[in-house]
Design an enzyme around this catalytic site. Structure first.
Site, PDB file in Angstrom:
ATOM      1  CB  CYS A 177       2.683  -3.347  -2.732  1.00 50.54           C
ATOM      2  SG  CYS A 177       2.624  -1.722  -3.504  1.00 50.54           S
TER       3      CYS A 177
ATOM      4  CB  CYS B   2       0.187  -1.084  -1.449  1.00 48.70           C
ATOM      5  SG  CYS B   2       0.191  -1.601  -3.164  1.00 48.70           S
TER       6      CYS B   2
END
Length: 263
Positions: free
Chosen positions: A48, A51
């Site tokens: 991600c 993230c």
């Protein structure tokens, strides 16, 4: 009004600002710990990109504000049970836990000022304790705490004894609090000293207390008195005295072990 300072007893306290949590450790490191201090959970994954943008910002804030709250990072790829339980459908997802409950959450990447606002709002609002009614009467509240301690429910006792109102019961509360904190600290790792033999005895004692076996706990704590430094022995004695206070002066276990200790 707070009666206690919740600092650790060690000379060089270990500051756990950031921890990695898993499906297995979530209950201890997030839910139970959140009764002691707010815990922010960062649900993330290695693939991600957002993230990887948000993570370092949260980590820096956790380090800068060490002690105010703790950051727990859960990799959703490897821990799908908790991700499913908390209905994580988009990451990064952030949730703040206090007293076992979610008190704030957001998804996606936010600017740093917005994250700080989120933290301030999450910490400022009241955090009710799920499944636990705290009496407004100090005497009844103390009785509640004693009941939970005798049942080995340290988290509930900790919550009841924290921020205890000024009252005639305050002295007893101050005597009992080290016992509740000891069990919680050993369970979540805050009480680890780094001395293997001492930690082993502490773990035996905490396990016995959680199973309502005060005599077995006292055996382990008395053995712990022969390990560590003066500050460790002082701390151990404080926990022992806390057990005596919980049982009462006339309890046969109190009388037996006080004789053994020459008290």
């Amino acid at each position: 009004m707070k009666l206690f300072s919740f600092g650790k007893k060690k000379k060089s306290p270990q500051k756990y600002s950031i921890v990695d949590v898993t499906d297995k450790t979530f209950e201890t490191q997030v839910i139970k710990r959140s009764y002691k201090q707010p815990v922010m959970v960062d649900f993330w994954a290695a693939w991600c990109v957002p993230c990887r943008q948000l993570g370092p910002v949260l980590e820096q804030m956790a380090e800068e504000e060490s002690g105010d709250w703790m950051l727990a990072k859960l990799n959703t790829e490897h821990n799908q049970r908790m991700a499913g339980k908390y209905q994580i459908r988009s990451i990064p997802a952030v949730k703040m836990f206090r007293n076992g409950r979610i008190v704030g959450e957001f998804t996606g990447v936010l600017p740093a000022p917005h994250i700080r606002q989120f933290i301030d709002q999450s910490l400022a609002q009241p955090a009710p304790i799920q499944g636990l009614r705290i009496s407004d009467d100090p005497a009844k509240r103390l009785t509640q705490a004693e009941h939970h301690l005798k049942k080995g429910k340290a988290v509930q006792a900790y919550a009841l004894l924290t921020d205890f109102p000024q009252s005639p019961e305050a002295d007893k509360v101050q005597t009992l609090f080290p016992l509740a904190k000891f069990i919680c600290d050993i369970e979540d790792g805050d009480g680890v000293t780094g001395i293997d033999e001492l930690d082993a005895q502490y773990q035996k004692a905490a396990k016995a207390l959680s199973r309502s076996k005060p005599a077995a706990a006292l055996d382990a704590l008395i053995a712990a008195l022969d390990v560590g430094e003066d500050i460790d022995r002082k701390y151990t004695t404080e926990v022992i005295d806390s057990i005596f206070a919980l049982l009462g002066e006339n309890h046969k276990i109190t009388q037996k072990y006080k004789v053994e200790m020459g008290k």
